[in-house]
Design an enzyme around this catalytic site. Structure first.
Site, PDB file in Angstrom:
ATOM      1  N   HIS A 218       0.888  -1.157  -0.181  1.00 14.87           N
ATOM      2  CA  HIS A 218      -0.092  -0.021   0.005  1.00 14.87           C
ATOM      3  C   HIS A 218       0.857   1.290  -0.038  1.00 14.87           C
ATOM      4  O   HIS A 218       2.017   1.109   0.221  1.00 14.87           O
ATOM      5  CB  HIS A 218      -1.044  -0.104   1.208  1.00 14.87           C
ATOM      6  CG  HIS A 218      -0.146   0.095   2.514  1.00 14.87           C
ATOM      7  ND1 HIS A 218       0.674  -0.753   3.110  1.00 14.87           N
ATOM      8  CD2 HIS A 218       0.030   1.227   3.169  1.00 14.87           C
ATOM      9  CE1 HIS A 218       1.189  -0.382   4.159  1.00 14.87           C
ATOM     10  NE2 HIS A 218       0.835   0.860   4.411  1.00 14.87           N
ATOM     11  N   ASP A 220       0.786   5.268   1.796  1.00 17.91           N
ATOM     12  CA  ASP A 220       0.075   5.930   2.834  1.00 17.91           C
ATOM     13  C   ASP A 220      -0.707   7.277   2.326  1.00 17.91           C
ATOM     14  O   ASP A 220       0.092   7.843   1.661  1.00 17.91           O
ATOM     15  CB  ASP A 220       1.085   6.496   4.069  1.00 17.91           C
ATOM     16  CG  ASP A 220       1.613   5.167   4.778  1.00 17.91           C
ATOM     17  OD1 ASP A 220       1.194   4.514   4.893  1.00 17.91           O
ATOM     18  OD2 ASP A 220       2.843   5.416   5.264  1.00 17.91           O
ATOM     19  N   HIS A 275       4.658   0.131   0.108  1.00 24.52           N
ATOM     20  CA  HIS A 275       5.604  -0.611   0.852  1.00 24.52           C
ATOM     21  C   HIS A 275       4.852  -1.695   1.654  1.00 24.52           C
ATOM     22  O   HIS A 275       3.301  -1.793   1.268  1.00 24.52           O
ATOM     23  CB  HIS A 275       6.160   0.350   2.088  1.00 24.52           C
ATOM     24  CG  HIS A 275       5.140   1.103   2.930  1.00 24.52           C
ATOM     25  ND1 HIS A 275       4.557   2.375   2.164  1.00 24.52           N
ATOM     26  CD2 HIS A 275       4.403   0.959   4.244  1.00 24.52           C
ATOM     27  CE1 HIS A 275       3.688   2.921   3.087  1.00 24.52           C
ATOM     28  NE2 HIS A 275       3.804   2.299   4.116  1.00 24.52           N
ATOM     29  N   ARG A 285       7.851  -8.003  15.842  1.00 28.97           N
ATOM     30  CA  ARG A 285       8.310  -6.557  15.308  1.00 28.97           C
ATOM     31  C   ARG A 285       7.093  -5.599  15.843  1.00 28.97           C
ATOM     32  O   ARG A 285       6.010  -5.826  15.839  1.00 28.97           O
ATOM     33  CB  ARG A 285       8.368  -6.623  13.963  1.00 28.97           C
ATOM     34  CG  ARG A 285       8.378  -5.113  13.311  1.00 28.97           C
ATOM     35  CD  ARG A 285       8.525  -5.132  11.809  1.00 28.97           C
ATOM     36  NE  ARG A 285       8.317  -4.051  11.201  1.00 28.97           N
ATOM     37  CZ  ARG A 285       9.335  -3.110  10.951  1.00 28.97           C
ATOM     38  NH1 ARG A 285      10.568  -3.546  11.303  1.00 28.97           N
ATOM     39  NH2 ARG A 285       9.179  -1.938  10.401  1.00 28.97           N
TER      40      ARG A 285
END
Length: 349
Positions: A218, A220, A275, A285
């Site tokens: 996607h 942002d 990304h 993470r």
């Protein structure tokens, strides 16, 4: 060419290692610094920022608060229910069927909102809200500095044309903390009751040992993203030619990503970076993203200096940030959301 060579070539084309730009905000030559920022935005859409003056303690406190929240039981985390779309969520990304192997906490950056919501998030709401507000202020300062360098490097007359949007008291900026649990297939099935945990990831339930998509491809939608993470890898981005590359974590430095709104403000000179996050590790993470956004009623249109007629007319129809958010929520995660706002000219660019 044999099949093995073909597979090797395809893998090299699809995924590689690449050094992204490193921007040192302590550089004394302001003109050179602004040129570097513009170049990084143009060529990569993502870069690392060092010497950003946000104390390491501020970042670590935010990371610790996030880790403490995600360590709670599923039922405790579900209690952090806030007005949609804010609060705690897991697996589902948006309302249109996109899923990922993650859980998250989404907060508006308004201090009053933070103060009120902290009561349902933390057993120590003052401690939590203090950490969140300090982190937001630090990330906002970095975002404003980067945006001021951008307009300076682009030769925009209004030196605060972009930073004033996220400084506005009505700014729609948000903070999102993503937590990607470790690959649970390594844990004996007898020690984990998958059916009792609604946020257990699908790949974990299936015992998948391959890289799972923690958060799908996607861009942002906001102006700019300021991201920090712990020391666990997973973030990948694409070049403008569609080649995926890994972005190694580097705490306590920040990573900056160009968003859709900045693409429009620069009339396409910058391109929002696509990304994703992969999960295949025994360590969790956690990443923390400040998404700098304008007020809902602010018109998103190219800056005057980015448009010239007839050589370079506006490539986008004007729209408000609120209108764009509505469009974003109506589409799938990986859709190219700006396509419906593009102006189609006879002359190709």
């Amino acid at each position: 060419m044999n099949s093995k060579a073909t597979r090797t070539k395809r893998k090299t084309k699809e995924e590689t290692t690449m050094a992204i730009p490193r921007i040192d905000l302590s550089m004394e030559n302001r003109s050179e610094l602004s040129e570097q920022v513009v170049k990084a935005c143009e060529e990569f859409g993502i870069f690392k920022v060092v010497n950003h003056k946000v104390p390491r303690e501020v970042i670590l406190r935010m990371e610790e608060e996030g880790a403490e929240f995600f360590a709670k039981t599923s039922s405790e985390k579900q209690q952090a229910s806030l007005p949609n779309p804010f609060g705690y969520g897991c697996n589902n990304i948006g309302n249109n069927g996109d899923v990922g192997d993650l859980e998250y906490l989404l907060l508006h950056t308004n201090p009053l909102f933070i103060s009120q919501s902290s009561k349902s998030i933390s057993n120590h709401p003052n401690k939590f809200s203090g950490a969140v507000n300090d982190y937001i202020e630090g990330a906002k300062r970095v975002a404003c500095e980067i945006l001021d360098l951008v307009v300076e490097g682009l030769g925009v007359q209004d030196k605060f044309a972009l930073s004033k949007l996220i400084k506005d008291v009505q700014s729609d900026s948000v903070l999102r903390i993503n937590h990607y649990p470790p690959n649970m297939n390594k844990i004996k099935q007898s020690t984990w009751d998958w059916d009792m945990d609604p946020c257990a990831t699908s790949s974990s339930k299936l015992g998948n040992t391959n890289n799972a998509i923690g958060f799908g491809e996607h861009s942002d939608p906001q102006i700019l993203t300021i991201m920090s993470s712990n020391d666990v890898a997973g973030l990948q981005a694409t070049t403008h030619h569609g080649i995926w590359f890994t972005v190694p974590p580097d705490p306590p430095h920040f990573f900056v990503m160009v968003g859709d709104a900045l693409q429009v403000f620069t009339n396409g000179r910058f391109t929002s970076v696509r990304h994703r996050v992969l999960t295949n590790t025994l360590k969790a993470r956690m990443s923390m993203m400040y998404f700098g956004a304008p007020p809902l009623n602010w018109w998103i249109t190219p800056l005057p200096e980015m448009v010239s007629s007839p050589q370079n007319p506006s490539r986008y129809k004007p729209f408000t940030w609120g209108q764009y958010k509505k469009a974003v929520y109506s589409l799938r995660l990986g859709d190219s959301r700006l396509d419906q706002f593009k102006v189609h000219h006879d002359t190709p660019y």
